[in-house]
Write a protein that holds these residues in place. Structure first.
Motif, PDB file in Angstrom:
ATOM      1  N   CYS A 380      47.356 -18.622  49.676  1.00 19.57           N
ATOM      2  CA  CYS A 380      47.240 -17.955  50.999  1.00 19.57           C
ATOM      3  C   CYS A 380      47.023 -16.500  50.756  1.00 19.57           C
ATOM      4  O   CYS A 380      46.579 -15.871  51.440  1.00 19.57           O
ATOM      5  N   VAL A 381      47.746 -15.829  49.861  1.00 18.40           N
ATOM      6  CA  VAL A 381      47.575 -14.362  49.443  1.00 18.40           C
ATOM      7  C   VAL A 381      46.190 -14.058  49.196  1.00 18.40           C
ATOM      8  O   VAL A 381      45.484 -13.201  49.624  1.00 18.40           O
ATOM      9  N   ALA A 382      45.411 -15.163  48.244  1.00 18.42           N
ATOM     10  CA  ALA A 382      43.988 -14.894  48.118  1.00 18.42           C
ATOM     11  C   ALA A 382      43.314 -14.895  49.272  1.00 18.42           C
ATOM     12  O   ALA A 382      42.395 -14.205  49.596  1.00 18.42           O
ATOM     13  N   ALA A 383      43.511 -15.714  50.393  1.00 14.09           N
ATOM     14  CA  ALA A 383      42.708 -15.997  51.448  1.00 14.09           C
ATOM     15  C   ALA A 383      42.853 -14.841  52.382  1.00 14.09           C
ATOM     16  O   ALA A 383      41.961 -14.395  52.995  1.00 14.09           O
ATOM     17  N   ILE A 440      49.942 -31.519  44.782  1.00 12.70           N
ATOM     18  CA  ILE A 440      48.907 -30.382  44.604  1.00 12.70           C
ATOM     19  C   ILE A 440      47.675 -31.095  44.913  1.00 12.70           C
ATOM     20  O   ILE A 440      47.378 -32.129  44.396  1.00 12.70           O
ATOM     21  N   GLY A 441      46.572 -30.175  45.114  1.00 16.13           N
ATOM     22  CA  GLY A 441      45.372 -30.778  45.571  1.00 16.13           C
ATOM     23  C   GLY A 441      44.331 -30.042  44.671  1.00 16.13           C
ATOM     24  O   GLY A 441      43.143 -30.153  44.999  1.00 16.13           O
ATOM     25  N   GLY A 442      44.753 -29.264  43.663  1.00 17.12           N
ATOM     26  CA  GLY A 442      43.907 -28.501  42.751  1.00 17.12           C
ATOM     27  C   GLY A 442      43.619 -27.043  43.380  1.00 17.12           C
ATOM     28  O   GLY A 442      44.016 -26.854  44.615  1.00 17.12           O
ATOM     29  N   GLN A 443      42.800 -26.289  42.594  1.00 17.56           N
ATOM     30  CA  GLN A 443      42.601 -25.007  43.093  1.00 17.56           C
ATOM     31  C   GLN A 443      41.835 -24.758  44.413  1.00 17.56           C
ATOM     32  O   GLN A 443      42.439 -23.858  45.293  1.00 17.56           O
ATOM     33  N   PRO A 444      40.782 -25.418  44.596  1.00 20.27           N
ATOM     34  CA  PRO A 444      40.102 -25.138  45.892  1.00 20.27           C
ATOM     35  C   PRO A 444      41.081 -25.339  47.158  1.00 20.27           C
ATOM     36  O   PRO A 444      41.631 -26.368  47.431  1.00 20.27           O
ATOM     37  N   ALA A 445      40.960 -24.364  48.053  1.00 18.31           N
ATOM     38  CA  ALA A 445      41.824 -24.446  49.390  1.00 18.31           C
ATOM     39  C   ALA A 445      43.198 -24.874  49.156  1.00 18.31           C
ATOM     40  O   ALA A 445      43.732 -25.659  49.954  1.00 18.31           O
ATOM     41  N   GLY A 446      43.776 -24.094  48.023  1.00 20.64           N
ATOM     42  CA  GLY A 446      45.194 -24.595  47.933  1.00 20.64           C
ATOM     43  C   GLY A 446      46.236 -24.462  49.077  1.00 20.64           C
ATOM     44  O   GLY A 446      47.121 -25.333  49.057  1.00 20.64           O
ATOM     45  N   CYS A 447      45.972 -23.644  50.089  1.00 19.64           N
ATOM     46  CA  CYS A 447      47.014 -23.046  51.012  1.00 19.64           C
ATOM     47  C   CYS A 447      46.838 -24.129  51.877  1.00 19.64           C
ATOM     48  O   CYS A 447      47.755 -24.807  52.720  1.00 19.64           O
ATOM     49  N   VAL A 448      45.656 -24.831  52.263  1.00 20.15           N
ATOM     50  CA  VAL A 448      45.106 -25.918  53.106  1.00 20.15           C
ATOM     51  C   VAL A 448      45.716 -27.189  52.701  1.00 20.15           C
ATOM     52  O   VAL A 448      46.241 -27.793  53.498  1.00 20.15           O
ATOM     53  N   THR A 449      45.623 -27.489  51.281  1.00 16.31           N
ATOM     54  CA  THR A 449      46.145 -28.642  50.792  1.00 16.31           C
ATOM     55  C   THR A 449      47.419 -28.966  51.070  1.00 16.31           C
ATOM     56  O   THR A 449      48.322 -30.002  51.200  1.00 16.31           O
ATOM     57  N   ALA A 450      47.964 -27.529  50.794  1.00 18.26           N
ATOM     58  CA  ALA A 450      49.721 -27.329  50.791  1.00 18.26           C
ATOM     59  C   ALA A 450      50.169 -27.765  52.224  1.00 18.26           C
ATOM     60  O   ALA A 450      51.183 -28.863  52.393  1.00 18.26           O
ATOM     61  N   ALA A 451      49.437 -27.445  53.286  1.00 24.32           N
ATOM     62  CA  ALA A 451      49.749 -27.466  54.684  1.00 24.32           C
ATOM     63  C   ALA A 451      49.337 -29.028  55.033  1.00 24.32           C
ATOM     64  O   ALA A 451      50.163 -29.659  55.830  1.00 24.32           O
ATOM     65  N   CYS A 452      48.264 -29.655  54.254  1.00 25.85           N
ATOM     66  CA  CYS A 452      47.896 -30.925  54.559  1.00 25.85           C
ATOM     67  C   CYS A 452      49.086 -31.918  54.059  1.00 25.85           C
ATOM     68  O   CYS A 452      49.315 -32.936  54.628  1.00 25.85           O
ATOM     69  N   PHE A 453      49.595 -31.616  52.851  1.00 29.11           N
ATOM     70  CA  PHE A 453      50.687 -32.182  52.298  1.00 29.11           C
ATOM     71  C   PHE A 453      51.901 -32.173  53.434  1.00 29.11           C
ATOM     72  O   PHE A 453      52.461 -33.466  53.661  1.00 29.11           O
TER      73      PHE A 453
END
Length: 500
Positions: A380-383, A440-453
């Motif tokens: 999220c910091v990166a985004a 975890i869902g891997g590096q791509p869209a990490g903040c999005v997959t965290a929210a999806c979790f």
């Protein structure tokens, strides 16, 4: 510091009011505000402007000692920019004014600015802006320093306003003071070292708030957490010798059957990453990993001060994430309170492991709204950097309304958020060969997959997730907790009450 309202009337004409420093605005191109005109009876203000030392551009200043014909000991002329005054220009002007006033040898200040000329903003917003900037500039975190930092001598700040605005202004001042006091608590907790601010310490702070404001409170210990089958939360906690705490605060001042708003704050009081150990450089900042919990406690302080007529519940799962022989290992599988199983591929993705059980626990309150707040992902910091917090919700009418309400509150509180997606397409990244999901869902869209979790544990209510990893604290020379998103949460609750 005390804040008050002074009514503009014949007994309190601006040139006769006694104060250590009077702040009056000037528009661009040296045009006088109404307050400046009121002081310019003998042309003294116009004469000051003729020196050319102030242009009226946003943030320009001219400090005059012992101004002629004015009872105030000092006069600070403050550039506001063009009329109507832009929001950005007003905030810049207030920032500069406080920087100019801080070193003065005076204990009182009178602010006489044209709050009614701020474009698309009202008096309440302007007053909050001033108090918020005082909070930002005057906050100190020197509890553990033998030599304390020098502080301003200003103790009393008054707003000079037309008599017709006094009632609105007093209410706005009360709300702004409650919010900034809540921010102070959140910052103080965030800035404490992890050897002091433990889960037990957070529980004690919650008890103190409950005693002060008559909140209901429950503090669940390890055995009680085990009885609730919070296997995901406990899997993170068992790596540390510090006992976990599950904190529940209840402010039930709404109607008896009214569904509550539930605030869930991540309370990892220190995050080493566990077995998936973080790099040593900067690891000290992982004491800030409980800023979500701190923001819930700060918001509850404001709720208590404002005595909101709502049902509001705060939930804080609190523990440490440390490596030990008892800690989670990559590849471990745990069972959450919901019964869903989780394969832990990275022990440093622990925030979602404690939040998922707290989100399941929230179901028992049949909530109207649930908002979780967490320093969740570096992604999220990166985004979004350090400006916007990430706002995540599902895409439907109920969640769109919640997102829009939070965005509106963020703009009003100067605590910005940016809405991010939560879509089924991202859920594919959380697939596990051995459990219901991976953590975890891997590096791509990490903040999005965290929210999806997290979204998988929120199907029974309307929910929003705030990722504050980039906004909860600052690094470098300005290192320290910011108190965000206390202003956003408080403003959302205040606006929710006003709409009822």
């Amino acid at each position: 510091m005390d804040f008050s309202i002074k009514s503009a009337d014949k007994k309190n004409s601006l040139n006769t009011v006694k104060t250590g420093c009077l702040v009056v605005g000037i528009y661009e191109e040296q045009k006088l505000t109404d307050e400046a005109i009121a002081l310019d009876i003998d042309g003294s203000v116009t004469h000051m402007l003729e020196s050319g030392d102030i242009s009226g551009k946003p943030g320009s200043t001219l400090l005059v000692n012992s101004p002629k014909g004015i009872a105030a000991k000092r006069l600070l002329l403050l550039g506001l920019g063009k009329k109507p005054v832009g929001e950005k220009d007003f905030r810049k002007a207030i920032e500069t004014a406080i920087k100019s006033i801080k070193p003065l040898n005076t204990d009182d200040l009178l602010i006489a600015l044209p709050f009614d000329t701020i474009s698309n903003r009202d008096l309440s917003w302007a007053i909050y802006c001033v108090l918020s900037e005082f909070h930002v500039q005057l906050y100190q975190s020197d509890t553990f320093k033998n030599k304390k930092e020098a502080s301003t001598k200003i103790r009393n700040v008054s707003f000079y306003l037309p008599s017709g605005d006094v009632t609105i202004a007093k209410n706005a001042l009360h709300q702004a003071k409650a919010i900034t006091d809540g921010m102070t608590l959140a910052r103080n907790l965030g800035n404490l070292p992890a050897n002091i601010c433990t889960p037990t310490y957070l529980a004690k702070q919650a008890k103190s708030l409950a005693q002060t404001y008559k909140f209901g409170i429950e503090i669940l210990d390890k055995k009680q957490i085990e009885s609730l089958k919070m296997g995901s939360f406990l899997s993170v906690a068992r790596g540390s010798d510090e006992p976990p705490k599950f904190i529940v605060l209840k402010h039930m001042k709404g109607k008896s059957k009214e569904a509550p708003v539930v605030l869930v704050g991540k309370g990892i009081t220190f995050d080493s990453g566990g077995i998936s150990l973080k790099p040593g450089a900067g690891m000290d900042e992982m004491k800030f990993d409980m800023c979500g919990a701190a923001s819930v406690l700060g918001t509850f302080k404001a709720i208590g001060e404002l005595d909101l007529r709502q049902n509001i519940i705060g939930i804080i799962p609190a523990c440490e994430n440390l490596p030990s022989g008892h800690a989670n290992k990559p590849g471990d599988i745990v069972t959450s309170m919901s019964g869903q199983t989780i394969e832990i591929l990275n022990t440093d993705a622990e925030g979602r492991l404690i939040l998922c059980d707290a989100l399941t626990y929230a179901e028992r309150f049949h909530p109207a709204i649930v908002i979780d707040i967490a320093t969740l992902t570096g992604s999220c910091v990166a985004a979004l950097g350090h400006v916007n917090s990430g706002l995540f919700t599902r895409l439907d009418d109920a969640h769109d309304k919640l997102a829009n309400d939070l965005i509106d509150a963020s703009k009003r509180s100067n605590d910005p958020v940016w809405r991010m997606p939560v879509e089924d397409a991202y859920q594919e990244q959380l697939k596990s060969n051995f459990a219901d999901m991976a953590n975890i869902g891997g590096q791509p869209a990490g903040c999005v997959t965290a929210a999806c979790f997290l979204e998988r544990f929120t199907k029974k209510y309307t929910w929003a997730h705030l990722d504050i990893a980039g906004t909860a604290w600052k690094s470098g020379p300005a290192k320290g907790a910011t108190g965000r998103p206390v202003p956003l949460l408080c403003t959302y609750l205040i606006q929710r009450e006003n709409k009822r």
